[in-house]
Design an enzyme around this catalytic site. Structure first.
Site, PDB file in Angstrom:
ATOM      1  N   CYS A 133      41.625  42.122  49.541  1.00  0.00           N
ATOM      2  CA  CYS A 133      42.407  43.366  49.562  1.00  0.00           C
ATOM      3  C   CYS A 133      43.784  43.068  50.164  1.00  0.00           C
ATOM      4  O   CYS A 133      44.502  42.241  49.654  1.00  0.00           O
ATOM      5  CB  CYS A 133      41.669  44.471  50.305  1.00  0.00           C
ATOM      6  N   ASP A 188      41.316  48.598  39.241  1.00  0.00           N
ATOM      7  CA  ASP A 188      42.050  48.588  40.497  1.00  0.00           C
ATOM      8  C   ASP A 188      43.462  49.103  40.267  1.00  0.00           C
ATOM      9  O   ASP A 188      44.352  48.359  39.845  1.00  0.00           O
ATOM     10  CB  ASP A 188      42.097  47.167  41.062  1.00  0.00           C
ATOM     11  N   HIS A 220      38.331  47.711  43.181  1.00  0.00           N
ATOM     12  CA  HIS A 220      39.016  47.197  44.363  1.00  0.00           C
ATOM     13  C   HIS A 220      38.001  47.078  45.504  1.00  0.00           C
ATOM     14  O   HIS A 220      37.305  48.033  45.829  1.00  0.00           O
ATOM     15  CB  HIS A 220      40.142  48.157  44.753  1.00  0.00           C
TER      16      HIS A 220
END
Length: 257
Positions: A133, A188, A220
């Site tokens: 991330c 995402d 994500h």
């Protein structure tokens, strides 16, 4: 069976002290170093487990709490299982992440790499960096700011890696000497196809050895097993790609699992 030792450590930085987790094979031998950058939810049992898994494959792994300026981990109180649809959680976390500017992140990377490469459990030679991330952005920046130390860099479900802002992470591509791998989630919104294309183009034009793949069915945060976005197939694929990348660049044919 490899016995893994995990311990809490403190890392001096220009701005204070970062708490961190260190995992390594308990065999009295040094092993290649890996810097693991956390996701937004921070240093917690799941990330320590990921570090342990890398250590089981013969690496010494450092996981710093990159939000240490706001307190020791856990900086934000988290449930055992994280529902990523909880807006109140992100209301707490987002301002902390925004305070980690590129300049601050580069200073911290200096401290993390200095500590890691001087750790007795780390073998001489270059290190690998992986991030998740927001950690994917930090990993990319670290590869660009420390090309003499970083030989392999990976990022998984990273967001906003190639924006049109003047401090976009992809702009460090011309300074990278490491081999790069990115595993993107196909669901995402923080990393849409146009950003993936921009990132790939920047790496290609800079002559960086790299591979960028989109994982189907993944959201994500798909590698994080303690969240509602976990995707088992994508997570296991990530392990295969990450270990292969590290092995090629940190040990080559001398891997000893």
């Amino acid at each position: 069976m490899t016995v893994i030792r995990g311990t809490s450590v403190d890392i001096p930085t220009q701005d204070g002290t970062a708490d961190a987790y260190l995992a390594y094979p308990d065999d009295r031998s040094p092993h290649p170093g890996v810097l693991l950058y956390m996701d937004a939810f921070g240093l917690r049992p799941h990330l320590k487990g990921m570090a342990d898994r890398l250590a089981e494959n013969g690496y010494t792994v450092l996981v710093p709490n990159v939000l240490y300026r706001h307190g020791r981990a856990p900086v934000v109180e988290l449930p055992e299982f994280i529902d990523t649809e909880r807006p109140e959680l992100f209301q707490q976390i987002t301002p902390l992440i925004r305070s980690l500017t590129p300049e601050v992140a580069d200073r911290d990377a200096d401290a993390y790499l200095h500590w890691l490469t001087n750790c007795p459990q780390v073998a001489d030679g270059p290190v690998g960096v992986t991030g998740y991330c927001m950690g994917a952005r930090l990993a990319l920046r670290t590869a660009g700011s420390h090309p003499e130390q970083v030989a392999a860099v990976a990022g998984f479900h990273g967001g906003r890696l190639a924006t049109d802002t003047p401090d976009s992470p992809h702009l460090v591509a011309d300074r990278i000497t490491a081999e790069v791998y990115f595993g993107h989630a196909d669901q995402d919104p923080s990393m849409p196809p146009e950003q993936i294309e921009r990132l790939d183009r920047a790496l290609t034009e800079a002559g960086v050895r790299h591979r960028s793949e989109v994982y189907p069915g993944a959201s994500h945060g798909f590698t994080q097993g303690d969240t509602s976005n976990y995707h088992h197939e994508g997570a296991e694929r990530h392990w295969t790609e990450l270990l292969a990348l590290l092995d090629r660049n940190l040990r080559g044919a001398d891997r000893a699992v």
